[in-house]
Design a protein around this motif. Sequence first.
Motif, PDB file in Angstrom:
ATOM      1  N   UNK A  54      -8.658   0.795   9.258  1.00 31.98           N
ATOM      2  CA  UNK A  54      -7.802  -0.370   9.373  1.00 31.98           C
ATOM      3  C   UNK A  54      -6.803  -0.338   8.233  1.00 31.98           C
ATOM      4  N   UNK A  55      -5.505  -0.402   8.571  1.00 30.29           N
ATOM      5  CA  UNK A  55      -4.423  -0.330   7.585  1.00 30.29           C
ATOM      6  C   UNK A  55      -3.727  -1.681   7.523  1.00 30.29           C
ATOM      7  N   UNK A  56      -3.554  -2.193   6.332  1.00 30.01           N
ATOM      8  CA  UNK A  56      -2.888  -3.479   6.120  1.00 30.01           C
ATOM      9  C   UNK A  56      -1.783  -3.311   5.089  1.00 30.01           C
ATOM     10  N   UNK A  57      -0.577  -3.743   5.466  1.00 36.52           N
ATOM     11  CA  UNK A  57       0.527  -3.820   4.506  1.00 36.52           C
ATOM     12  C   UNK A  57       1.203  -5.171   4.677  1.00 36.52           C
ATOM     13  N   UNK A  58       1.831  -5.629   3.628  1.00 32.31           N
ATOM     14  CA  UNK A  58       2.384  -6.984   3.650  1.00 32.31           C
ATOM     15  C   UNK A  58       1.394  -7.967   3.052  1.00 32.31           C
ATOM     16  N   UNK A  59       1.715  -9.264   3.076  1.00 36.12           N
ATOM     17  CA  UNK A  59       0.852 -10.250   2.432  1.00 36.12           C
ATOM     18  C   UNK A  59      -0.595 -10.127   2.889  1.00 36.12           C
ATOM     19  N   UNK A  68      -2.820   9.533   2.468  1.00 35.18           N
ATOM     20  CA  UNK A  68      -4.056   8.837   2.125  1.00 35.18           C
ATOM     21  C   UNK A  68      -5.190   9.104   3.118  1.00 35.18           C
ATOM     22  N   UNK A  69      -4.849   9.264   4.394  1.00 33.91           N
ATOM     23  CA  UNK A  69      -5.855   9.592   5.421  1.00 33.91           C
ATOM     24  C   UNK A  69      -5.275  10.665   6.337  1.00 33.91           C
ATOM     25  N   UNK A  70      -6.116  11.477   6.998  1.00 30.34           N
ATOM     26  CA  UNK A  70      -5.604  12.569   7.840  1.00 30.34           C
ATOM     27  C   UNK A  70      -5.037  12.047   9.161  1.00 30.34           C
ATOM     28  N   UNK A 102       7.224   5.765   6.107  1.00 28.96           N
ATOM     29  CA  UNK A 102       6.047   4.911   5.953  1.00 28.96           C
ATOM     30  C   UNK A 102       4.792   5.630   6.447  1.00 28.96           C
ATOM     31  N   UNK A 103       4.896   6.276   7.605  1.00 33.43           N
ATOM     32  CA  UNK A 103       3.756   7.010   8.154  1.00 33.43           C
ATOM     33  C   UNK A 103       3.421   8.217   7.293  1.00 33.43           C
ATOM     34  N   UNK A 104       4.428   8.852   6.726  1.00 36.62           N
ATOM     35  CA  UNK A 104       4.169   9.959   5.791  1.00 36.62           C
ATOM     36  C   UNK A 104       3.349   9.472   4.597  1.00 36.62           C
ATOM     37  N   UNK A 130     -13.579   0.385   1.432  1.00 36.78           N
ATOM     38  CA  UNK A 130     -12.161   0.425   1.067  1.00 36.78           C
ATOM     39  C   UNK A 130     -11.802   1.830   0.600  1.00 36.78           C
ATOM     40  N   UNK A 131     -10.962   2.490   1.386  1.00 35.88           N
ATOM     41  CA  UNK A 131     -10.594   3.875   1.096  1.00 35.88           C
ATOM     42  C   UNK A 131      -9.607   3.929  -0.052  1.00 35.88           C
ATOM     43  N   UNK A 132      -8.587   3.063   0.026  1.00 37.46           N
ATOM     44  CA  UNK A 132      -7.558   3.086  -1.014  1.00 37.46           C
ATOM     45  C   UNK A 132      -6.762   1.794  -0.993  1.00 37.46           C
ATOM     46  N   UNK A 133      -6.165   1.476  -2.112  1.00 39.26           N
ATOM     47  CA  UNK A 133      -5.170   0.417  -2.227  1.00 39.26           C
ATOM     48  C   UNK A 133      -4.037   1.010  -3.046  1.00 39.26           C
TER      49      UNK A 133
END
Length: 620
Positions: A313-318, A208-210, A201-203, A354-357
């Motif tokens: 800020x990283x968000x995963x899940x609903x 996406x970010x350094x 997951x961290x990989x 927003x960097x990426x989705x």
Amino acid sequence: MAREYSGLQMHHQLEAKRKRLTWILGVSALCILFYVLGAWQTTPSSQYDVYTRVGCDNNSATPDSNGSNQSLTNLDFASHHQVALDSSKTISQFPPCDMAYSEYTPCQDKVRGRKFDRDMMKYRERHCPTKQEMLLCLIPAPPKYKTPFKWPQSRDYAWYDNIPHKELSIEKAVQNWIQVEGDRFRFPGGGTMFPRGADAYIDDIGELIPLTDGNIRTAVDTGCGVASFGAYLLKRNILTMSFAPRDTHEAQVQFALERGVPAMIGIIGSMRLPYPARAFDLAHCSRCLIPWQNNEGLYLMEVDRILRPGGYWILSGPPINWKKYWRGWERTKEDLKQEQDAIENVARRLCWKKVTANNDLAIWQKPINHVGCVKEVMCKSEDPDTAWYRSLEACITPVPQVLSSDEVAGGELLKWPERAFSVPPRLSRGSVPGLGVDRFIEDNEQWKDKIAHYNRIIAPLRSGRYRNIMDMNAYLGGFAAAVAKYPVWVMNVIPAHIDYDTLGVIYERGLIGTYQDWCEAFSTYPRTYDLIHASGLFTLYQHRCDITYILLEMDRILRPEGSVIFRDTVELLVKIKSITDGMRWKSHIVDHESGPFNPEKILVAVKTYWTGEATKRKPK
């Protein structure tokens, strides 16, 4: 004739000067001689001798509990050093508490919490006992308690007898949080949104970010579970403050700390998180169940407060990737879309980009300054670092002003590890009154001698005996920075009512910590720290509250056979020793690292191994 007289006069003057010089040198030599003789007579033969009271065993060399030999000298501090302290009436021996209190967390007690409002999760916030409700007994370890696995093995294993809870292994079996294997737990590194494991997951995030270039050093994981995200970030030199409430997921924070991973009991509710502004380089939520869109975006505004300019800020899940998962989440498409739209709207108000989705991940970045941001929603409060029992505000915390749009607000930080010993911007810019660059440099130099001394008077910090360390009065974080090269981590604590707030400085060094009032219990489970460091703490608190309860709290959070280093005046150390002698601790006083003539002394204490009885009764 005049010339002869002049020459004779000069001769007498020179002779007088020689006599005076001889007299001065003689007196100086005698002074030095008597000083050395006096020091020789009063100084013990060992450099790190133990001071004991008259009547104690007078063996010339006695091995202490750490395996090092300490010479004993009978110095009677009690009759010559008296100090009035706020402490309970003397108890010769503190009894063990009932086994029902084995996992007691005073300020997150479930029974007490039920008395408070459920709105904004207030009932799961800190609600500490009154003095009349505070326990005057020792929290017992489970009957079959074992010394935890050493790091790095502890990341993957913990003894079942230390935390006898199988609930998570059943409830989260599909998600691979934790598994029971015989007499131990195994942590596969899984999580609700990373079934392939936290490492993979961290990989994915690293694509996406350094994550590995040293720019990201401090992270916060909201709703952390058993802290596998933080555990696997450590191998990338990222130090994570993981927190979760004490809720239906029994003992999740306790599991994290048993693994040797930084964690606290905590929740985003109605109060600010106990961290300063601009503390973290990265914030993370993986199905943490926090309603980010509610209350006008109040919770995201709090994340923005503690996030460093340029942080992620990283968000995963609903509701991320709801089109794929909406059936499994048992929610409607409309509901999930509305939630995501609301989060996106709050992020825009915060000026986040927003960097990426990408698939199951969405990442936003906080701007490096507020040039061009909407000003009318900015908070008016003067100190954004104030966080101890401070209510959340529905406004954006302003960052320091800049001169240009490409300047990082508050100052740019060096990469890790250079960041640990470079002058933090808050000091170089004069943001902490009374503390400057010179004091920072001096403190770093002093810690070289202190750590060398500690490695002689306790088990060496590199030995693996200690993993979780707490510095109860961390000042500039010098202790944590000095031991960063060892396989340990330090929870740096800044007392909430101290004259100078240095926790922001500590975070700028790439270290982590929290605010705390030591008249109250810390937000952790019992037996979660291997070593506690308390420098000047009791000088600070001797007239604020009962020091007996502070020492009992230290006993609660210290593991069996864990160590404590106190630094303070002799008067206070004698009082502390008289109390801890009744707590099943073994302790002795040793000299300051500079030698026996420094008035500050060091009390080294070890909590002895003992456990509670197997029977368990319900507390009254």
